[in-house]
Motif scaffolding. Structure first.
Motif, mmCIF file in Angstrom:
data_model
loop_
_atom_site.group_PDB
_atom_site.id
_atom_site.type_symbol
_atom_site.label_atom_id
_atom_site.label_comp_id
_atom_site.label_asym_id
_atom_site.label_seq_id
_atom_site.Cartn_x
_atom_site.Cartn_y
_atom_site.Cartn_z
ATOM 1 N N THR A 17 0.841 -1.201 0.000
ATOM 2 C CA THR A 17 0.000 0.000 0.000
ATOM 3 C C THR A 17 0.876 1.250 0.000
ATOM 4 N N LEU A 18 1.904 1.231 0.849
ATOM 5 C CA LEU A 18 2.796 2.387 0.932
ATOM 6 C C LEU A 18 3.637 2.541 -0.328
ATOM 7 N N ALA A 19 4.149 1.435 -0.841
ATOM 8 C CA ALA A 19 4.992 1.516 -2.037
ATOM 9 C C ALA A 19 4.218 2.167 -3.179
ATOM 10 N N ALA A 43 1.018 -8.009 -6.091
ATOM 11 C CA ALA A 43 -0.128 -7.184 -5.696
ATOM 12 C C ALA A 43 0.063 -5.692 -5.998
ATOM 13 N N LEU A 44 1.300 -5.275 -6.230
ATOM 14 C CA LEU A 44 1.543 -3.834 -6.420
ATOM 15 C C LEU A 44 0.725 -3.293 -7.596
ATOM 16 N N ARG A 45 0.641 -4.110 -8.643
ATOM 17 C CA ARG A 45 -0.065 -3.667 -9.868
ATOM 18 C C ARG A 45 -1.527 -3.336 -9.605
ATOM 19 N N ALA A 221 -9.600 2.022 -1.282
ATOM 20 C CA ALA A 221 -8.909 2.463 -2.500
ATOM 21 C C ALA A 221 -8.387 1.251 -3.261
ATOM 22 N N LEU A 222 -7.814 0.280 -2.517
ATOM 23 C CA LEU A 222 -7.314 -0.928 -3.180
ATOM 24 C C LEU A 222 -8.469 -1.723 -3.786
ATOM 25 N N ALA A 223 -9.575 -1.800 -3.054
ATOM 26 C CA ALA A 223 -10.735 -2.537 -3.578
ATOM 27 C C ALA A 223 -11.212 -1.927 -4.895
ATOM 28 N N GLU A 224 -11.044 -0.620 -5.015
ATOM 29 C CA GLU A 224 -11.444 0.068 -6.260
ATOM 30 C C GLU A 224 -10.309 0.100 -7.270
ATOM 31 N N ASP A 230 -6.171 9.796 -5.343
ATOM 32 C CA ASP A 230 -7.278 9.962 -6.281
ATOM 33 C C ASP A 230 -8.613 9.697 -5.595
ATOM 34 N N SER A 231 -8.657 8.635 -4.773
ATOM 35 C CA SER A 231 -9.957 8.173 -4.274
ATOM 36 C C SER A 231 -10.418 8.909 -3.015
ATOM 37 N N ALA A 232 -9.464 9.312 -2.157
ATOM 38 C CA ALA A 232 -9.870 9.989 -0.912
ATOM 39 C C ALA A 232 -8.846 11.061 -0.542
#
Ligand code: ATP
Ligand code: MG
Length: 265
Positions: A17-19, A43-45, A221-224, A230-232
Motif C-alpha cells: 500500500t505504501l509503495a 499485488a503492487l499492480r 482504494a485498493l478494492a477500487e 485519487d480516491s480519498a
C-alpha cells in the motif's frame, strides 16, 4: 538514482500500500517514478489499476531472460510499473533459485535503472528476509521499514535497531540515515495504538520518518484499484501520505551519487 526500498520483518503491515501510494505521491511532486514489485504475490499492480488477468511481469520472467524494459507498464498515474508477474509457487521458487545462482539477474537491471539520475525507483519487497532485499538494500538510498502501531511492532524495534534487521547480516550497521521506520495503521481513537505511536516517536526520534492513519478509505482504494490521493484526497491518511512523501524526498539524495560504498558510508 535513487532507490527506495519498502520492507518489513512482518507481513500485512502495508508495505505494498505504501509503495504504490508513496510512488504516486512522489510522482505528483514532479519526479519520474518507477515502481518495482519484488513480491510473488504480484499485488503492487492492483493499486495501479492493472487488470487481474494481466499476468506478465519482470521477476517472473527472469528464468526466461526477459528484458526489464520490455516488462515496464505505463500506468494512468504516470508511475512506470514493473509487476512481478503472476506465477505458480514452483515457478516462484525457480526465480529465487535463479537469483541465488546469478544475483546479477536482478542487480544488473536495477543498476541500469539507477544509472538514470532523474529516475526514482521504489521497490516493494516481500515480507521478512528475502534474496531480493539482501541484494537491493546495499544499492538503496533509503530503506523504509514499515511497522504497525501495536505490541508486535514495538517488539520488532530492537531487531531493527540492532542490525539484526530481518535476520540479514548484510544489513548490519547501516548508516541510520538510510534506514528509517514508518508506522502504519495508527488509530488515534484506540488507546493502545495512540500510546504505541507516541512511545515510538519518542524512542526513535528522527529515525521514525512518518506515520499513516488507519482508515477504511485506504483499504477501499485498493478494492477500487485506485490510488489513495485519487480516491480519498481529503482523508487523514492522504494527508499523512503527502507529509511522508515530503519527508522521503528530503531524506533522498538530491543529485546523483555513487552507490558503491552503500551502507558503509
Ligand atoms: N493505513 C491503513 N488503513 C487501513 N487499512 C490499511 C492501511 N494500510 C494498509 N491497509 C490494508 O491492510 C492490508 C495489508 O496491506 P498491504 O497488502 O499493503 O500489506 P503488505 O505489508 O504489503 O502485506 P504482505 O506482507 O502480504 O506483502 C490491505 O488490505 C490494505 O488495504
Ligand atoms: Mg505486500
Amino acid at each position: 538514482m535513487p532507490l527506495l526500498c519498502i520492507a518489513s520483518p512482518k507481513g500485512g503491515v502495508g508495505k505494498t500500500t505504501l509503495a504504490a501510494n508513496l510512488a504516486d505521491a512522489l510522482r505528483r511532486q514532479g519526479r519520474r517514478l518507477l515502481a518495482i514489485d519484488l513480491d510473488p504475490q504480484n499485488a503492487l499492480r492492483l493499486h495501479f489499476g492493472v487488470p487481474l488477468e494481466e499476468r506478465a511481469g519482470f521477476l517472473a520472467g527472469l528464468p526466461r531472460g526477459i528484458a526489464w524494459r520490455d516488462a515496464i507498464r505505463r500506468t494512468p498515474s504516470g508511475v512506470a510499473l514493473l509487476p512481478f508477474g503472476t506465477i505458480a509457487a514452483a515457478e516462484a521458487l525457480a526465480v529465487t533459485a535463479a537469483l541465488e545462482a546469478s544475483p546479477a539477474l536482478l542487480t544488473g537491471p536495477v543498476r541500469e535503472m539507477l544509472a538514470d539520475p532523474a529516475l526514482l525507483v521504489v521497490a516493494d519487497l516481500p515480507p521478512g528476509p528475502s534474496r531480493a532485499l539482501e541484494l537491493l538494500a546495499p544499492l538503496a538510498s533509503l530503506v523504509l521499514v514499515v511497522l504497525l502501531a501495536d505490541a508486535q511492532g514495538v517488539a520488532l524495534v530492537p531487531e531493527i535497531e540492532s542490525g539484526r534487521f530481518l535476520g540479514l547480516g548484510g544489513l548490519a550497521g547501516p548508516a541510520p540515515s538510510r534506514l528509517r521506520l514508518v508506522l502504519n495503521q495508527v488509530d488515534q481513537e484506540a488507546r493502545l495504538s495512540r500510546t504505541v505511536a507516541a512511545a515510538m516517536a519518542r524512542h526513535l526520534g528522527p529515525r521514525l520518518l512518518g506515520a499513516l492513519a488507519r482508515e477504511e478509505v485506504v483499504a477501499e482504494a485498493l478494492a477500487e484499484q485506485r490510488l489513495l490521493l485519487d480516491s480519498a484526497p481529503a482523508s487523514q491518511a492522504a494527508q499523512d501520505l503527502r507529509d511522508l512523501a515530503q519527508d522521503v524526498a528530503a531524506a533522498l539524495p538530491r543529485v546523483a551519487e555513487p552507490v558503491a560504498a552503500g551502507w558503509a558510508r
